[in-house]
Enzyme design. Structure first.
Site, mmCIF file in Angstrom:
data_model
loop_
_atom_site.group_PDB
_atom_site.id
_atom_site.type_symbol
_atom_site.label_atom_id
_atom_site.label_comp_id
_atom_site.label_asym_id
_atom_site.label_seq_id
_atom_site.Cartn_x
_atom_site.Cartn_y
_atom_site.Cartn_z
ATOM 1 N N LYS A 146 7.921 7.596 1.050
ATOM 2 C CA LYS A 146 7.445 6.864 2.228
ATOM 3 C C LYS A 146 8.101 7.333 3.513
ATOM 4 O O LYS A 146 7.496 7.284 4.578
ATOM 5 C CB LYS A 146 7.671 5.366 2.043
ATOM 6 C CG LYS A 146 6.581 4.767 1.189
ATOM 7 C CD LYS A 146 6.816 3.311 0.908
ATOM 8 C CE LYS A 146 5.881 2.863 -0.182
ATOM 9 N NZ LYS A 146 6.265 1.600 -0.775
ATOM 10 N N GLU A 183 11.935 -1.239 7.676
ATOM 11 C CA GLU A 183 11.003 -1.075 8.791
ATOM 12 C C GLU A 183 10.644 -2.409 9.419
ATOM 13 O O GLU A 183 10.848 -3.464 8.817
ATOM 14 C CB GLU A 183 9.741 -0.331 8.347
ATOM 15 C CG GLU A 183 8.918 -1.104 7.361
ATOM 16 C CD GLU A 183 7.660 -0.374 6.926
ATOM 17 O OE1 GLU A 183 7.657 0.864 6.893
ATOM 18 O OE2 GLU A 183 6.680 -1.059 6.617
ATOM 19 N N ARG A 202 -3.552 8.597 -5.498
ATOM 20 C CA ARG A 202 -4.086 8.304 -6.827
ATOM 21 C C ARG A 202 -5.365 7.494 -6.655
ATOM 22 O O ARG A 202 -5.701 7.114 -5.547
ATOM 23 C CB ARG A 202 -3.079 7.450 -7.609
ATOM 24 C CG ARG A 202 -2.736 6.192 -6.830
ATOM 25 C CD ARG A 202 -1.932 5.204 -7.628
ATOM 26 N NE ARG A 202 -1.148 4.328 -6.770
ATOM 27 C CZ ARG A 202 -1.549 3.175 -6.280
ATOM 28 N NH1 ARG A 202 -2.762 2.733 -6.533
ATOM 29 N NH2 ARG A 202 -0.767 2.439 -5.521
#
Lengths: 169, 484
Positions: free
Chosen positions: B125, B209, B303
């Site tokens: 990420k 974050e 995916r």
């Protein structure tokens, strides 16, 4: 025939079948009643019909609802309660866990034990972390007291209903 | 005899390294293309439902996921023994593990997914955010890389301001993340999130974050091929979540609504990012959108996703088939982006073995199963009578998908389908879905990711015990006993 429905908190619903009338190989009429404190509190006739391999049930013989295909289930579910079905007898030895006994409600793995034997604990305190279905669940204490015995250790994989800890008031 | 277009030139042997409903979905796609679907069974699930849809069955010894579906050497060994040409990982397990994609590449086995470099770039990420920023995709302020300690996490949080989100670098599906509103909360949760991440993904690294309040979770389905084409298949809104995990998704997003300009903007942004990593499979670019309609890149899932069917329903594309074709470098049959259209509205309800009120997993045995659906319903599932839902796997047992020409009709169809879905013997979240489908906030399409927390549909799940329901179930038991 008397049937007992008992959930994991020992809530109990008792039903009697008071009548069975076989109209044909495809149609049976039952009368059920619900019992509370030895008194009949509700009574209803249920018609059951077999149609194309499935069971359909009705209270008036006009409107029919389908039952999911089942073998002989030992459990029935109502929204958020799972009841074990006991037909003809009431099991003994099902006495509930005391507030000071921490039992697993579902199978899982012990991730971390946060207390030691002899620790003073308060109601609502997190006692251990149990991982089930990839999620960490905080197991909290139900009473104020002292940790008397810890029966599990980190990494243990537990079945449902296992006694993990005992707390003395 | 004339030849059909879009058929594979060669018959391949495809191993499905997954279980449950997604393994069934993949097996069906393999069979449709004429490939051999090879299914796996493990010692803790020898009667796996998906085998029924596979041409060949192979045993992967072991009782824990770490020994089986997460065991790269064991799966590679199995591939060699069974002369496997390609592996489809589904979602979860090894679907987004670079090591797995690389290990297959080394053995010259096709990974049905994107190239390992794209998995690597997007799988982390922290690096994916840096990359997104560099190609002009908006990102949320936060730590650029994994945060080594609680102290560091607090320092960054004080810089960007609370609330903040602690999340696993390797996470996905909402696992391994926690909102923190103060320094104290970071101290309390840091270790637990690390542990959860370590156990779920084999990597305990965490990011910090800024947390956007009242956000919408909107994601864009993309699809790339080996020729460098990347297409989008519009957006999905997945804002109905519990514990940061989606339970209801819909396409298109009711929040974007008729704002075609915004829709175009978010979709082309997703394509831009996918192109930047030479994306060559099905994938999803996730965004968070605030009330001001500004959106930020969250992460890319390299995916197939759980909720892919709603996109298939509104666009008519078969994403799993496209993934397989893309992996073998074959023609997808898509001329250009403009050729892709959407019609109508699709909603998905995830059917999970969990308490409908506490929403906690509730494993158990399915004692009865039946369906009675209206037109427009698709049920991708692995439920059968006697299915034992164990704590070893995800509690999701199926996905109920309703398609209607407009949103209200999709909701109407979903209500009817939920009434016609009978799963007996264990707790499911069907009663909760029924409440949400009747809830005005949901009907207005006016919900954010805080919907479950704030509007608490779970508190309106009716608990009143109706004796007649028990009578009917008991009548069924009696009839069975009588040999009917």
């Amino acid at each position: 025939m008397r049937t007992y429905l008992i959930d994991h908190e020992q809530n109990e619903i008792v039903f009697d079948i008071t009548k069975t009338l076989v109209h044909s190989s495809e149609l049976v009429e039952y009368e059920f009643c619900a019992i509370e404190e030895n008194k009949v509190i509700d009574r209803q006739t249920i018609f059951l019909r077999k149609l194309a391999g499935s069971f359909f049930v009705s209270t008036d013989g006009k409107q029919w609802g389908k039952l999911a295909k089942q073998d002989l289930p030992s459990r029935v579910v109502h929204v958020d309660s799972v009841f074990n079905v006991f037909r003809g007898y009431k099991p003994s030895g099902l006495s509930g866990a005391g507030a000071g006994e921490l039992k697993t409600q579902m199978p899982g793995k012990v991730v971390k034990i946060l207390v030691n034997e002899g620790d003073k604990v308060i109601k609502g305190q997190t006692m251990l972390i149990l991982e089930a279905m990839k999620m960490e669940n905080e197991i909290k204490c139900g009473i104020d007291g002292v940790v008397r015995k810890i029966h599990v250790k980190n990494g243990d994989t537990l079945e449902s209903g296992v006694l993990m800890m005992e707390v003395e008031e | 005899m004339s030849e059909l277009r879009f058929l594979p030139k060669e018959k391949k042997r495809v191993l499905i390294s997954n279980r449950g409903e997604i393994a069934i979905r993949i097996a069906k796609a393999c069979r449709e293309l004429g490939h051999t679907a090879v299914g796996i069974w493990t010692d803790n699930e020898p009667a796996a439902k998906h085998l029924e849809f596979c041409d060949e069955w192979v045993r992967l010894p072991g009782k824990t996921n770490a020994e089986t579906y997460l065991n790269i050497p064991a799966i590679i060994k199995l591939c060699k023994e069974s002369k496997i040409d390609a592996v489809h990982p589904g979602y979860g397990f090894l679907a987004e593990r670079t090591e797995f994609a690389e290990a297959l590449e080394k053995e010259k086995i096709v990974f049905i997914g994107p190239n390992s470099n794209a998995v690597k770039l997007m799988g982390d990420k922290a690096t994916s955010k840096v990359l997104a920023k560099s190609v002009g995709v908006p990102v949320i302020p936060g730590s650029a890389e994994a945060v080594p300690s609680v102290a560091e996490a607090i320092k960054i949080s004080n810089d960007i301001g609370y609330p903040v989100l602690l999340k696993a670098v390797a996470g996905g599906g909402g696992r391994g993340q926690r909102a923190c509103f103060s320094e104290g909360e970071i101290k309390d949760h840091f270790e637990a999130v690390q542990r959860e991440s370590q156990s779920a993904f084999g990597n305990g690294d965490l990011l910090v974050e800024k947390l956007i309040l009242d956000p919408h979770h909107i994601e864009v389905q993309v699809l790339g091929d080996k020729k460098g084409n990347v297409y989008h298949f519009f957006e999905r809104e997945c804002s109905v979540q519990r514990r940061n995990q989606k339970i209801i998704e819909e396409a298109p997003s009711p929040f974007i609504g008729d704002d075609e300009k915004l829709r175009q903007e978010i979709c082309t942004t997703a394509v831009k990012l996918a192109q930047a990593v030479k994306y060559d499979s099905a994938g999803t670019v996730e965004f968070i959108m605030g009330a001001d309609r500004k959106f930020y890149f969250l992460e890319m899932n390299t995916r197939i996703q759980v909720e892919h069917p709603i996109t298939e329903e509104i666009t008519g594309v078969d994403l799993i088939i496209c993934m397989i074709q893309a992996a073998f470098g074959e023609e997808l049959g898509i001329p250009d982006q403009e050729w892709i259209h959407r019609t109508g509205h699709a909603i998905e309800c995830r059917i999970c073995a969990e308490d409908p009120i506490t929403m906690l997993p509730a494993p158990g045995l399915v004692t009865g199963f039946d369906t009675n659906f209206p037109q427009g319903i698709r049920f991708d599932h692995c439920v059968y009578k006697n299915l034992d839902v164990t704590p070893d796997f995800d509690p999701m047992v199926g996905k109920l998908i309703a398609k209607g020409i407009v949103r209200d009709i999709a909701i109407r169809k979903m209500r009817s389908a939920l009434k016609g879905l009978y799963i007996e013997g264990l707790k499911t979240n069907i009663p909760l879905h029924k409440v949400i489908m009747e809830d005005q906030v949901f009907i207005d399409g006016n919900y954010t990711t805080t919907y479950i927390k704030e509007h608490k549909p779970q508190d309106r799940v009716k608990k009143t015990k109706k004796y007649s329901r028990f009578y009917k179930l008991l009548a069924g038991i009696e009839a069975k006993r009588m040999g009917m």
